[in-house]
Design an enzyme around this catalytic site. Sequence first.
Site: not given
Lengths: 337, 748
Positions: B643, B710, B714, B637, B246
């Site tokens: 995931t 991209k 986050e 994409r 993180f």
Amino acid sequence: MNRFSYARPTDVAEAVREGSPGDVRYLAGGTNLVDLMKENVERPVRVVDINRLPLHDISDLPDGGLRLGALATNADTAWDARVEERYPLLSSAILAGASPQLRNAATNGGNVNQRTRCYYFYDTATPCNKREPGSGCGAIGGVNRIHAILGASAACIATHPSDMAVALAALDATVQVTGPDGDRAIPFADYHRLPGAEAWQDNNLAPGELVTAIDLPDERFTGHYTYLKLRDRLSYAFALVSVAAALKIEDGRIVEARVALGGVAHKPWRVKTAESVLHGETPSHNAFLAAAHAITEGATGHGDNDFKIGLARKAIVRALRQAADGTPQSQTDKRVA
Amino acid sequence: MASSARIGIGSPLSRVDGIAKVTGAAKYAAEHRPAGMLYGFAVSSGIAKGRITAIDDRAARAVPGVVEIVTHENRPRTAWLDRSHHDQVGPPGSPLRPFYDDKVMFSGQPVALVLAETFEAARHAAALVEISYEAEAHNTDFDKALAEKFLPAKKRNTFHPPKNRGDAEKAFAAAPLKVDAEYRLATEHHNPMEMHASTVEWHGDGSITVHDKTQGPQNVQAYLSSVFGISAKKIRVLNPYVGGGFGSGLRPQYHVYLTVLAATMLERSVRVVLTRQQMFTHVHRPEAVQTVRLGAEMDGRLTAILNSATTSTSRYENHMEDVVIWGMMNYACPNASGDYTIAPMDTSTSGDMRAPGAATGMALFEIAIDEMAEQAKLDPLAFRLLNYSEEDAMNGTPFTSKALREAFAEGAAAFGWDRRKAGPRTMRDGHELVGWGLATGMWDAMFSKTSASAKLSANGDLEVASALSDIGTGTYTVMTQVAADTLGLPPERITARLGDSDLPAAPVEGGSWGAASVGAAVQVACRAIGEKLLKAASSIEGKPLGSAGIDDVTFDGGRIVLKSDPAIAVEFTEAMRAADLQTIEVEETASAGISGMVSQIRKSRNTHCATFAEVKVDEELGVVRVTRIVCAVAAGRIINPKTARSQILGGVVMGIGMALHEETMMDTKLGRFMNHSLAEYHVPANADIDSIEVIFVDEPDPEVTPLGVKGVGEIGIVGTAAAVANAIYHATGKRVRSLPITIDKLQD
Ligand SMILES: Cc1cc2nc3c(=O)[nH]c(=O)nc-3n(C[C@H](O)[C@H](O)[C@H](O)COP(=O)(O)OP(=O)(O)OC[C@H]3O[C@@H](n4cnc5c(N)ncnc54)[C@H](O)[C@@H]3O)c2cc1C
Ligand code: SF4
């Protein structure tokens, strides 16, 4: 963690002998004691592991009550058919606490003897009268969102964190103890204490005394009860405020009322004179509100925890409503009933 | 291998490292145990500021098994210059140099390290080290620190200063509708599941192997080399498995410094693991205050944005984030100005935490937008569409793509937004008030120059490798998929390697650039393998592929297949045999290239999301339940929908924590964070999480990065906190402007 000697007795008399001299701690599930030892808060020179003592049973008492062995786990107690049927308030309160994994390890004796969650108590770099008498109270004027609004002292504003104990207080349980001076029975109301000037003393156990069982009287409150716990997330957090409520209603009138609060004081908070405000009343918002005010009379905040006063009152009203309606709070469905 | 089963970019492949993780085969930094290893336990300062006047370690040294106690008094030499302690991603300033001298700069600062033959002895002895201090006045009260707020002359190189347009003050003054409010966010700590730890293997030949919990092995390698004056060649940093980051592992943290210091001093292998409590003694998301002033016409068209924010930093480093730019970029509004400062306190330096800056600044801004929508008597979605900007409104540049409109539409449809009743306290379910809230999320779509190697063995197995890290996000899987896609191999034949400073150069794993960057690098490396294979195939007798060039063939099932006649194909192994090759090895670098660099200047590249939240709030008690979240994401994409979905789920959960739970509480008298444990620092528990629906909207974008990817690590957190806060307002009519919205803030 400091060095300590270790004993694992198999009978109670031996345990008390081992446990008597000096800085000794009994080790049950260890979910609280071991954490505190790792943090250097508890520094026993001797640890007496009581897990092999024959105190694991839950058994019927001749007067219709139930005896909960000190070493019966919180999970086994909450899911015991007799507890579920006869003392659903207790079952519910236990299930409102901690997590399944912790409840599997935690014992009844350990639960009522667990220590406060005050941040300062846990952090040896800070002042705390409970941990280090005379060092001051960090929480007063510090971060005290989880602290007491009732019965606190200038020395300590900690709360007792147990949920189970709140139900035990409401149910008028009795704590059976044994020690160097023999056996005694302590009414639950007298078991924990207010901090006064002796913040380090959580309860009235004498040094070396061991809890062997917790007895529940025959009075059961199966129809009108609830355990309502409000906290900073929907599960797995200690109570900011919790309410164990139990009512007896006859012909639409309350003939007996029990209300104990958790998260607000150094002990489960019960005010019997305030409970009697409800006697003879028909269940109503106004009656509940009057009781809530009576129970929380004298409540004072310390800054961060000011909100608890109003919240406690609202929670009492709501819990009494849940109890009166026979719609106890579920501990799995997180919607407030 | 039938091409119908072909796994590639876009396949929902399960994590290739999943089995190793759930069976315990995956070893983390603190799970290595070289022979003769010592255990180190850090002693943390109890005061916030001052000087160490004396250290009495006699009792500690007397503990059996204790080997050494390192402090500023006996530490070995380390680099003297500030700049030798800088790392790739640290902010400007003077980095912490543990044990450098007697100075204490924050509570919890490491002041001694006990080394012992057992962990237990080390920990016990650590408690016996008596440190005397001369305390100095400190300030850890953010409100007081605001008096010292400033904008440093030397900016962090990733910082984007806000660009003002028009005359926002004048437009605001003239606006018939106004919002003017202050919003706050509490300090948060990352708390990845794995504690920060290092195990240093001392090889005795001047070289060391460092198993570290980090998000960037090469960053740690360069840092250690610079600090300890050891040639980088002699330092190998490994982090093949990382139990969450993180952002907490972007910079080399003090645990690795302490471990290497002790190893070089004692010439032995050493392990240091921070305790959970010590996890609250380094990086954290800064505390923030943001004043948002918005002006709008009666019809709701925005005319003025004034966005001003301050975040906390330490006294010794200037951590800066992009807090105020998001709303200025996202909304069409002729007049906008931003102002950002930092306020120094006597704490450790704050740092990047999942969507740094945006999670703070966009969330708080989106609450203000909700307030303006209400003033304009517009539905929050209609308001956002009315003020929608096709281009980056702050920089005046077009986006490479922006499918936020589509995200709004698909998210709203999935959520049933059109059934929302306007106005607060208009929806209920029994004694619970129901609220529906919406927020926009925005984050950068970054690309970072990354190298990867690929090695094809004679048996047809492929290995791809890069020094990136997989912090639980799925990098191994993404690398495997891109390789599978490029060379048409089944994933079982592919091994991905990462988390090793010896591997081809890669940046730290962060900023959501990992998948796009390493994906591109693996692709170019695999293409190079393909070309070599094709060349090798020309050695096959009879040249079955004729003179086919790379564009005339495809790779499928371990074969080179002629496009014009798929019946003609050559096994990879056959080609390699024919050319007498044992392996084919390449290393390639993916960079933005000239056209990419031009595009970086001329176009903005961002991910967007629309987050819809439903809350139910007990009317009497203020107990909040987040019953539904729909997060519609426009992130180009998607390499792996499985995931990627997990990343969004995690971001949303963290956003719910930001909205309702997470807060590190400071005792300003002691200058110390007090709720430093996971019992008292609350993150959402299972019971706090209900339905979360993730939608990826179609957003083809060949320009943003080589693969059109991209990144999704986050964006999920960015819209969530504001959506929940706005939903709480819709439910209750209470506008809470400081996060987290704990139960006390919802009492009358
Ligand atoms: C993360 C976390 C969350 C939790 N959340 C909750 C919660 O929400 N609600 C809640 O009620 N509790 C909660 N708990 C506390 C948990 O219920 C207690 O830790 C547990 O009940 C203690 O029981 P134990 O058997 O493990 O006791 P131990 O840790 O073994 O002992 C605790 C104390 O009791 C003493 N002791 C134990 N047995 C006896 C005995 N027979 N006679 C005399 N003294 C004895 C020990 O010496 C020690 O001082 C939480 C704990 C954790 C770690
Ligand atoms: S409230 Fe009690 S336990 Fe907490 S710091 Fe004060 S004295 Fe210690």
